[in-house]
Design an enzyme around this catalytic site. Structure first.
Site, PDB file in Angstrom:
ATOM      1  N   TRP A 101     -56.461 -19.770 -14.136  1.00 36.10           N
ATOM      2  CA  TRP A 101     -57.272 -18.835 -13.561  1.00 36.10           C
ATOM      3  C   TRP A 101     -58.313 -18.308 -14.338  1.00 36.10           C
ATOM      4  O   TRP A 101     -59.710 -18.142 -14.111  1.00 36.10           O
ATOM      5  CB  TRP A 101     -56.793 -17.782 -12.653  1.00 36.10           C
ATOM      6  N   ASP A 172     -58.487  -9.706 -13.435  1.00 38.83           N
ATOM      7  CA  ASP A 172     -58.176 -10.340 -12.262  1.00 38.83           C
ATOM      8  C   ASP A 172     -56.559 -10.185 -12.114  1.00 38.83           C
ATOM      9  O   ASP A 172     -55.670 -10.597 -12.684  1.00 38.83           O
ATOM     10  CB  ASP A 172     -58.467 -11.883 -12.329  1.00 38.83           C
ATOM     11  N   LYS A 196     -51.768 -13.132  -1.728  1.00 35.74           N
ATOM     12  CA  LYS A 196     -50.681 -13.016  -2.417  1.00 35.74           C
ATOM     13  C   LYS A 196     -49.761 -11.958  -2.419  1.00 35.74           C
ATOM     14  O   LYS A 196     -48.653 -12.065  -1.983  1.00 35.74           O
ATOM     15  CB  LYS A 196     -50.972 -13.313  -3.986  1.00 35.74           C
TER      16      LYS A 196
HETATM   17  C1  LIG Z   1     -55.225 -17.362  -6.299  1.00 31.62           C
HETATM   18  C2  LIG Z   1     -55.978 -16.726  -7.367  1.00 31.62           C
HETATM   19  C3  LIG Z   1     -57.370 -16.924  -7.534  1.00 31.62           C
HETATM   20  C4  LIG Z   1     -58.151 -17.494  -6.366  1.00 31.62           C
HETATM   21  O1  LIG Z   1     -58.412 -16.721  -5.283  1.00 31.62           O
HETATM   22  P1  LIG Z   1     -58.933 -17.027  -4.138  1.00 31.62           P
HETATM   23  O2  LIG Z   1     -58.806 -15.807  -3.326  1.00 31.62           O
HETATM   24  O3  LIG Z   1     -58.345 -18.195  -3.485  1.00 31.62           O
HETATM   25  O4  LIG Z   1     -60.424 -17.298  -4.466  1.00 31.62           O
HETATM   26  C5  LIG Z   1     -57.788 -16.359  -8.601  1.00 31.62           C
HETATM   27  N1  LIG Z   1     -57.278 -15.647  -9.589  1.00 31.62           N
HETATM   28  C6  LIG Z   1     -55.756 -15.663  -9.496  1.00 31.62           C
HETATM   29  C7  LIG Z   1     -55.024 -14.975 -10.564  1.00 31.62           C
HETATM   30  C8  LIG Z   1     -55.001 -16.261  -8.437  1.00 31.62           C
HETATM   31  O5  LIG Z   1     -53.986 -16.261  -8.497  1.00 31.62           O
END
Ligand SMILES: *Cc1c(COP(=O)(O)O)cnc(C)c1O
Length: 360
Positions: A101, A172, A196
């Site tokens: 990511w 993030d 999530k």
């Molecule tokens: C799932 C995820 C993303 C992407 O998320 P979206 O909402 O689908 O764009 C980005 N960073 C991390 C750490 C993730 O787990």
């Protein structure tokens, strides 16, 4: 019908009491005669829903007053571009790459501005964090970007001690936000997709320190401008109203659990049980260094990969679903977010031990 144990990385399980409350309120929210889905986002009912959600989130995360909370759309993936567009000004940004990511985040930032690799653990197959001495900052960095929990590789930053304190940290937190207390004041910006550990897909959360705003170029599309979104209370246009409502119910559920310190204790116990099972076995293996193993996303491989499909099928027969690993890592991955009860992890480890015994 019985509910299954869903180990999906996302969209993922939601707390059952939240789903039950949403069901009970589906047709008629608190005597309004309407579903939340049917409400004007500018009406008094919905205004109270979004205001309560923000209040509860601020309380849960202890968000200081000089931070804006934005309820946006486009997922964490849009943030990969929106962050540099808003924060760079005429400077560059530094990225620590510790998994799939953060690597994507860097690549996207480089499409819209100047961004450089400050450190990478790709040569260790993303099984560790970099040491402080490995992080090379550029002199004009506007921020340092990290992914504090790498969902695919199962690598989590349990503290920020190895990061330089000289530049705002942009994190993030998509896959571990609300899983533990964090000191928001140590960050310039925190973001995450909701699907999530917050609520349904369609909502993206951004928490940003006010003094970092106001650097967006004049030609930035209005929808992408954090400052404009903040001025408009995330209601420049129609926000993802139902997703925000469910996220609000999750915030209330978390408060009932005792807040983030309490949920962190449960998360530690769940993760410990699963790692102990993996480490004690001769069939399962997790490659991540002990000090940075994720409490939320736990990848593991079988030392006989030809058993993978049998493992997945036998798990399914026990109502254990979405356990297949990401193709980049292979094997299995158990995502055990806040809403996964201890009983789900216990069911998983009981099954894993039985499967290993049968396949010796
Ligand atoms: C799932 C995820 C993303 C992407 O998320 P979206 O909402 O689908 O764009 C980005 N960073 C991390 C750490 C993730 O787990």
């Amino acid at each position: 019908m019985e509910r299954i144990y869903n180990f999906s990385a996302g969209p993922a399980m939601l707390p059952l009491p939240v789903l039950e409350q949403a069901r009970d309120e589906l047709l008629n929210w608190r005597d309004s005669g309407m579903s939340v889905m049917e409400m004007s986002h500018r009406g008094k009912e919905y205004s109270s829903i979004i205001a309560q959600a923000e209040t509860d989130l601020r309380e849960l995360m202890n968000i200081p007053a000089n931070y804006k909370v934005l309820f946006l759309q486009g997922g964490a993936t849009l943030q990969f571009a929106q962050i540099p567009l808003n924060l760079l000004g005429d400077r560059s940004a530094d990225y620590v790459v510790t998994g799939a990511w953060s690597k994507k985040a860097l690549k996207e930032a480089q499409k819209v501005g100047r961004a450089q690799l400050a450190a990478s653990t790709e040569d260790s197959l993303y099984t560790r964090l970099p040491a402080a001495s490995e992080i090379k900052l550029s002199p004009d960095a506007a921020y340092l970007h990290v992914c504090t929990n790498e969902t695919v590789h199962g690598v989590e930053m349990h503290n920020l001690d190895f990061l330089p304190g000289s530049v705002p940290i942009v994190a993030d937190m998509s896959s571990h936000i609300l899983s533990r207390p964090v000191d928001v004041s140590k960050y310039g910006l925190i973001y995450g997709g909701a699907q999530k550990n917050i609520g349904p897909a369609g909502l993206t959360l951004v928490i940003v320190r006010e003094d970092l705003l106001g650097k967006a170029p004049v030609n930035l599309p209005t929808m992408l401008d954090y400052a404009v979104q903040a001025e408009n209370g995330s209601m420049l246009n129609t926000p993802p109203t139902y997703s925000i409502y469910i996220a609000g119910l999750v915030f209330q559920w978390l408060k009932q659990q005792g807040g983030l310190a309490a949920i962190a204790q449960t998360n530690i116990a769940k993760a410990r049980l699963l790692y102990e099972t993996i480490d004690a076995s001769s069939l399962y293996h997790n490659p991540v260094e002990l000090s940075c193993r994720s409490r939320m996303n736990i990848p593991f491989t079988l030392n006989q990969p030809d058993l993978d499909n049998a493992f997945i099928a036998a798990a399914k027969a026990r109502d254990i679903l979405s356990i297949k690993g990401h193709k980049m890592v292979g094997g299995m991955r158990a995502s055990i977010y806040n809403a996964m009860p201890m009983a789900g992890v216990e069911a998983l480890v009981t099954f894993m031990k039985a499967f290993e015994a049968e396949n010796e």
